[in-house]
Design an enzyme around this catalytic site. Structure first.
Site, PDB file in Angstrom:
ATOM      1  N   GLN A 167       0.827  -1.261   0.201  1.00 29.02           N
ATOM      2  CA  GLN A 167       0.301  -0.021   0.007  1.00 29.02           C
ATOM      3  C   GLN A 167       1.067   1.418  -0.007  1.00 29.02           C
ATOM      4  O   GLN A 167       1.846   1.250   0.557  1.00 29.02           O
ATOM      5  CB  GLN A 167      -0.765  -0.043   1.393  1.00 29.02           C
ATOM      6  CG  GLN A 167      -2.018   1.013   1.068  1.00 29.02           C
ATOM      7  CD  GLN A 167      -2.978   1.120   2.538  1.00 29.02           C
ATOM      8  OE1 GLN A 167      -2.700   0.684   3.270  1.00 29.02           O
ATOM      9  NE2 GLN A 167      -4.049   1.623   2.368  1.00 29.02           N
ATOM     10  N   GLU A 297      -2.663  -4.131   7.155  1.00 26.09           N
ATOM     11  CA  GLU A 297      -3.851  -5.239   7.317  1.00 26.09           C
ATOM     12  C   GLU A 297      -3.762  -6.159   6.273  1.00 26.09           C
ATOM     13  O   GLU A 297      -4.599  -6.414   5.542  1.00 26.09           O
ATOM     14  CB  GLU A 297      -5.005  -4.442   7.230  1.00 26.09           C
ATOM     15  CG  GLU A 297      -5.272  -3.609   5.868  1.00 26.09           C
ATOM     16  CD  GLU A 297      -4.894  -2.399   5.604  1.00 26.09           C
ATOM     17  OE1 GLU A 297      -3.915  -1.957   6.403  1.00 26.09           O
ATOM     18  OE2 GLU A 297      -5.696  -1.321   4.935  1.00 26.09           O
ATOM     19  N   HIS A 321      -7.347  -2.339  15.091  1.00 21.55           N
ATOM     20  CA  HIS A 321      -7.324  -1.538  13.900  1.00 21.55           C
ATOM     21  C   HIS A 321      -7.235  -2.547  12.915  1.00 21.55           C
ATOM     22  O   HIS A 321      -7.860  -2.446  11.868  1.00 21.55           O
ATOM     23  CB  HIS A 321      -6.382  -0.340  14.106  1.00 21.55           C
ATOM     24  CG  HIS A 321      -6.287   0.408  12.901  1.00 21.55           C
ATOM     25  ND1 HIS A 321      -7.167   1.451  12.685  1.00 21.55           N
ATOM     26  CD2 HIS A 321      -5.663   0.153  11.590  1.00 21.55           C
ATOM     27  CE1 HIS A 321      -6.797   2.077  11.563  1.00 21.55           C
ATOM     28  NE2 HIS A 321      -5.905   1.155  10.679  1.00 21.55           N
ATOM     29  N   GLU A 322      -5.917  -3.148  12.758  1.00 18.70           N
ATOM     30  CA  GLU A 322      -5.570  -4.014  11.568  1.00 18.70           C
ATOM     31  C   GLU A 322      -6.581  -4.930  11.312  1.00 18.70           C
ATOM     32  O   GLU A 322      -7.036  -5.642  10.207  1.00 18.70           O
ATOM     33  CB  GLU A 322      -4.156  -4.459  11.849  1.00 18.70           C
ATOM     34  CG  GLU A 322      -3.276  -3.582  11.729  1.00 18.70           C
ATOM     35  CD  GLU A 322      -3.162  -2.183  10.908  1.00 18.70           C
ATOM     36  OE1 GLU A 322      -3.864  -2.459   9.923  1.00 18.70           O
ATOM     37  OE2 GLU A 322      -2.681  -1.142  11.124  1.00 18.70           O
ATOM     38  N   HIS A 325      -9.799  -3.802   9.631  1.00 20.39           N
ATOM     39  CA  HIS A 325      -9.779  -3.864   8.128  1.00 20.39           C
ATOM     40  C   HIS A 325     -10.274  -4.894   7.582  1.00 20.39           C
ATOM     41  O   HIS A 325     -10.334  -4.993   6.187  1.00 20.39           O
ATOM     42  CB  HIS A 325      -8.118  -3.402   7.896  1.00 20.39           C
ATOM     43  CG  HIS A 325      -7.850  -1.977   8.009  1.00 20.39           C
ATOM     44  ND1 HIS A 325      -8.473  -1.136   6.984  1.00 20.39           N
ATOM     45  CD2 HIS A 325      -6.711  -1.369   8.448  1.00 20.39           C
ATOM     46  CE1 HIS A 325      -7.807   0.015   7.149  1.00 20.39           C
ATOM     47  NE2 HIS A 325      -6.681  -0.105   8.252  1.00 20.39           N
ATOM     48  N   GLU A 344      -9.876   3.959   6.136  1.00 17.20           N
ATOM     49  CA  GLU A 344      -9.247   4.248   7.380  1.00 17.20           C
ATOM     50  C   GLU A 344     -10.156   4.629   8.290  1.00 17.20           C
ATOM     51  O   GLU A 344     -10.268   4.453   9.743  1.00 17.20           O
ATOM     52  CB  GLU A 344      -8.023   5.037   7.366  1.00 17.20           C
ATOM     53  CG  GLU A 344      -6.925   4.305   6.423  1.00 17.20           C
ATOM     54  CD  GLU A 344      -6.351   3.053   7.000  1.00 17.20           C
ATOM     55  OE1 GLU A 344      -6.585   2.889   8.315  1.00 17.20           O
ATOM     56  OE2 GLU A 344      -5.664   2.534   6.399  1.00 17.20           O
ATOM     57  N   ASP A 403       0.246   8.468  -0.675  1.00 16.58           N
ATOM     58  CA  ASP A 403       0.535   8.586   0.908  1.00 16.58           C
ATOM     59  C   ASP A 403       0.207   9.740   1.571  1.00 16.58           C
ATOM     60  O   ASP A 403       0.136   9.953   2.703  1.00 16.58           O
ATOM     61  CB  ASP A 403       2.062   7.988   1.011  1.00 16.58           C
ATOM     62  CG  ASP A 403       2.223   6.698   1.040  1.00 16.58           C
ATOM     63  OD1 ASP A 403       1.483   6.003   0.611  1.00 16.58           O
ATOM     64  OD2 ASP A 403       3.432   6.271   1.341  1.00 16.58           O
ATOM     65  N   TYR A 411      -8.319   9.251   8.948  1.00 21.11           N
ATOM     66  CA  TYR A 411      -8.405   8.297  10.087  1.00 21.11           C
ATOM     67  C   TYR A 411      -9.711   8.720  10.811  1.00 21.11           C
ATOM     68  O   TYR A 411     -10.515   8.077  11.319  1.00 21.11           O
ATOM     69  CB  TYR A 411      -7.092   8.222  10.704  1.00 21.11           C
ATOM     70  CG  TYR A 411      -6.114   7.073  10.042  1.00 21.11           C
ATOM     71  CD1 TYR A 411      -5.614   7.699   8.918  1.00 21.11           C
ATOM     72  CD2 TYR A 411      -6.079   5.975  10.385  1.00 21.11           C
ATOM     73  CE1 TYR A 411      -4.574   6.881   8.193  1.00 21.11           C
ATOM     74  CE2 TYR A 411      -5.259   5.064   9.681  1.00 21.11           C
ATOM     75  CZ  TYR A 411      -4.401   5.572   8.590  1.00 21.11           C
ATOM     76  OH  TYR A 411      -3.656   4.838   7.957  1.00 21.11           O
ATOM     77  N   LYS A 585       5.706   7.228  11.446  1.00 14.05           N
ATOM     78  CA  LYS A 585       4.827   8.091  12.560  1.00 14.05           C
ATOM     79  C   LYS A 585       5.715   8.681  13.667  1.00 14.05           C
ATOM     80  O   LYS A 585       5.412   9.826  14.061  1.00 14.05           O
ATOM     81  CB  LYS A 585       3.789   7.153  12.850  1.00 14.05           C
ATOM     82  CG  LYS A 585       2.802   7.892  14.057  1.00 14.05           C
ATOM     83  CD  LYS A 585       1.994   6.947  14.512  1.00 14.05           C
ATOM     84  CE  LYS A 585       1.898   7.127  16.149  1.00 14.05           C
ATOM     85  NZ  LYS A 585       0.853   6.348  16.892  1.00 14.05           N
TER      86      LYS A 585
HETATM   87  N1  BES Z   1      -3.399   0.567   6.030  1.00 14.99           N
HETATM   88  C1  BES Z   1      -2.696   1.511   6.881  1.00 14.99           C
HETATM   89  C2  BES Z   1      -1.337   1.596   6.704  1.00 14.99           C
HETATM   90  C3  BES Z   1      -0.770   2.437   5.289  1.00 14.99           C
HETATM   91  C4  BES Z   1      -2.040   3.400   4.956  1.00 14.99           C
HETATM   92  C5  BES Z   1      -0.041   2.203   4.493  1.00 14.99           C
HETATM   93  C6  BES Z   1      -1.526   4.011   3.755  1.00 14.99           C
HETATM   94  C7  BES Z   1       0.326   2.708   3.384  1.00 14.99           C
HETATM   95  C8  BES Z   1      -0.441   3.736   3.020  1.00 14.99           C
HETATM   96  C9  BES Z   1      -2.597   0.762   8.247  1.00 14.99           C
HETATM   97  O1  BES Z   1      -3.882  -0.093   8.710  1.00 14.99           O
HETATM   98  C10 BES Z   1      -2.663   1.654   9.540  1.00 14.99           C
HETATM   99  O2  BES Z   1      -3.509   2.606   9.381  1.00 14.99           O
HETATM  100  N2  BES Z   1      -1.697   1.845  10.238  1.00 14.99           N
HETATM  101  C11 BES Z   1      -1.470   2.690  11.024  1.00 14.99           C
HETATM  102  C12 BES Z   1      -1.910   2.093  12.703  1.00 14.99           C
HETATM  103  C13 BES Z   1      -3.347   2.389  12.858  1.00 14.99           C
HETATM  104  C14 BES Z   1      -3.338   1.975  14.433  1.00 14.99           C
HETATM  105  C15 BES Z   1      -3.659   3.793  13.026  1.00 14.99           C
HETATM  106  C16 BES Z   1       0.069   2.996  11.305  1.00 14.99           C
HETATM  107  O3  BES Z   1       0.776   2.373  10.817  1.00 14.99           O
HETATM  108  O4  BES Z   1       0.436   3.967  12.025  1.00 14.99           O
HETATM  109 ZN    ZN Z   2      -5.522   1.312   8.986  1.00 16.91          ZN
END
Ligand code: BES
Ligand code: ZN
Length: 631
Positions: A167, A297, A321-322, A325, A344, A403, A411, A585
């Protein structure tokens, strides 16, 4: 001009011609259809998937750790609905050796101009009745989806490791495919790995090593291409429950089993809320710390960062969360990356409901309030930034990296939209609606407009509810009717924060430090008053050991405020954290805070020189920009 653009121009001119000769009713219908087609176009893919598309993909590849390449072939079973003589795939950096149709005939192909973001169209000559396209290829050493780790970068330090991240548009950097979330495929794979290593995918997985280094995988549910995923390493499996388990390096397995004790419970809670889990098993792989996200996910096998192993189960909402999904995202998928909030926002809402079910309302409310704080500050930043329209739920990411849609808007504003709807109609009705939405759209893709229409006719109209849907979806920022998320627990914490600048000793704050949860500590750190000094921070750190706390969320937030206040007690710990952890993050705010001053920037660059080799491209491309890094 990409083929999608050509296709669009064609559809639009066709409709315009028809429009001029049509009656007002017809004109309205044609206008509607035109808009619907426009909404379905994925500006991040070259594929002509409206004309011809893959139904099943079979991968046969070998993993070469010495050269850091994957090589082999992919077979696409195709449905040539428009009987076209060209099929266009997405590739990015791949070396294409040969393409064979229906197991017998070598065919011509052309690789179009390379675009830094999207890669290139791979246009293959096919016949109207072609059934199979077999592409022989290998990956370049810098394929963006892949992270190759040397043994030193793993927990066990003995074996190399590889994982993929598809992704949003990175699957095309390791598999030639129609890389769009708007189309679904089933897949199978044969993967060869060196002796002693184990391969797992977003598919059915063996839990023991194969004797000959070959692993076979099947994913029999149709999924979008971004969910194809592979990891290879020195892995061990442990069961968590009847349908749940965890893969990780041997030295982490006990910590994982402890941390994830409630995962089976979460699956049960999720099913009670929104219906059957459609994927068979739910397993997790805990990756090395360079994994650029918290979690991903990948169906049947969530990919997760080891930074959630806090030792006290306090960060497991990420697993909720995952897992969520598996419904929102994997079962019902955003049609394009402009509709990312459908993935999201729904997932954050659902995650919070799972947490409420398993850990109670007070705990879930704290989590939501932490999210809400993040939304408020990011919303302001976006409004003041280059793309204020990014605070709309429906995005326009054409020409940009998808991205960039990964903000608290998709979210948290997304989740609060649903939470506000829940409040307006009542929980029972809202839950019945969501469950039906997942049922009615399972294994389909949905645009924002399709959801809005469904919401109006299945929830708002039948219940006679007026709701400012358009303001939420197409309007800026956080609408006034947004539900209030409050918890008494945080009010108590805020009171303590206000006292920080007035006390000489921490004991005067009267904090019962064993009673507070991670989220109370996060709230505390976030609400340290403007007026607090580096000395105040030192006083807190001496007592609470935030700098070396072992909880990644707490440490990351603590480093940022410490940098802002010029408190240097964090320095050795922060350096260790930045070298070890590759989760974007955390990295982004820390490096950004450092880059605010000349002295900080120097320090950041010194650390980055050591840390960068440990980061995935997703992370280092972001940090390169923050630090003006040119290598
Ligand atoms: N699907 C996302 C990760 C993602 C989003 C990868 C867009 C590439 C492009 C995943 O489900 C996600 O949201 N991960 C979050 C954690 C969540 C608890 C908010 C993260 O990695 O911080
Ligand atoms: Zn997510």
């Amino acid at each position: 001009m990409s083929i999608n653009q050509i296709l669009r121009t064609f559809i639009i001119s066709f409709l315009l011609i028809s429009c001029s000769a049509a009656s007002p009713d017809q004109a309205e219908m044609i206008e509607h259809e035109k808009q619907t087609n426009e909404q379905l176009v994925d500006h991040h893919s070259y594929a002509n998937s409206f004309d011809v598309y893959t139904t099943h993909l079979h991968l046969n590849i070998s993993v070469d750790f010495d050269e850091e390449i994957l090589s082999g072939y992919v077979v696409h079973d195709i449905d040539n609905v428009s009987k076209t003589d060209k099929m266009i795939f997405d590739i990015n950096g791949l070396k294409i050796e040969k393409i064979v149709l229906d197991d017998e005939e070598v065919t011509n192909f052309e690789i179009g101009e390379h675009d830094e973001l999207l890669g290139s169209p791979l246009t293959v000559d096919i016949k109207p009745n072609t059934k199979k396209v077999q592409i022989f290829y290998s990956t370049p050493s810098d394929a963006k989806a892949l992270q190759w780790l040397n043994p030193q970068q793993t927990a066990g330090k003995q074996y190399p490791y590889l994982f993929t991240q598809g992704q949003a548009i990175l699957t095309r950097t390791w598999i030639p495919c129609q890389d769009t979330p708007g189309k679904r495929i089933t897949y199978s794979a044969d993967v060869e790995v060196p002796d002693g290593l184990m391969a797992v995918m977003s598919a059915d997985n063996d839990t023991v090593r194969s004797a000959d280094g070959w692993y076979h995988f099947e994913m029999t549910n149709p999924i979008p291409s971004y969910l194809i995923a592979l990891a290879v390493g020195d892995l061990e499996f442990a069961s968590l429950g009847e349908r749940t388990g965890v893969f990780t390096e041997p030295s982490l397995i006990d910590a994982c089993v402890y941390e994830f004790a409630d995962v089976e419970q979460m699956v049960i809670a999720a099913e009670e809320l929104y219906g059957e889990y459609k994927w068979g098993r739910y397993d997790i792989i805990v990756l090395p710390p360079s994994f650029p996200f918290g979690g991903m996910e990948n169906p049947k096998l969530t990919f997760a960062t080891p930074t959630i192993l806090a030792g006290d189960r306090s960060l497991v909402s990420l697993i909720a969360h995952e897992l969520a999904h598996s419904w929102s995202g994997n079962l019902v998928t955003n049609a394009t990356w402009n509709d990312f909030w459908l993935n999201e926002g729904f997932t954050v809402y659902f995650e919070n409901r799972i947490m409420e079910q398993v850990y109670g309302k007070e705990y879930a409310d704290m989590l939501m309030q932490i999210e809400y704080q993040g939304l408020e500050s990011e919303n302001e930043d976006i409004i003041d930034g280059e793309h204020p329209e990014d605070t709309h739920l429906k995005l326009d990411l054409q020409g940009r990296d998808p991205d960039e849609g990964m903000t608290a808007i998709a979210y948290v504003k997304g989740a609060l939209f649903l939470k506000t709807l829940e409040e307006a109609v009542g929980r029972d009705k809202f839950d019945a609606f969501l469950k039906k939405y997942f049922d009615d759209h399972e294994f389909e893709t949905v645009t924002t407009e399709m959801f809005v229409a469904y919401l109006k006719s299945n929830l708002l109209k039948p219940n006679n509810v007026e709701f400012n849907v358009d303001e939420w979806v197409y309007g800026k920022g956080i609408p006034d009717n947004c539900v209030k998320v409050e918890t008494d627990k945080f009010e108590l914490v805020s009171d303590k924060c206000d006292m920080i600048v007035d006390v000489d000793k921490v004991s005067e704050l009267g904090i019962d430090k064993d009673a507070w949860t991670t989220h109370e500590w996060l709230h505390f750190i976030r609400h340290i008053p403007e007026a607090a000094t580096a000395d105040d921070l030192k006083m807190l750190d001496d007592e609470f050991n935030f700098s070396n706390r072992g909880n990644s969320e707490i440490m990351a937030e603590w480093y940022v405020i410490s940098i802002e206040k010029g408190y240097h007690g964090i320095d050795p710990y922060m350096e260790k954290f930045l070298i070890n952890v590759g989760r974007r993050k955390f990295l982004e705010p820390i490096y950004s805070a450092l880059a605010e001053t000349d002295e900080g920037l120097d320090m950041a660059r010194n650390i980055y020189a050591k840390a960068r080799p440990n980061y995935h491209s997703i992370s280092y491309l972001t940090i390169d920009e923050i630090l003006g890094w040119e290598g």
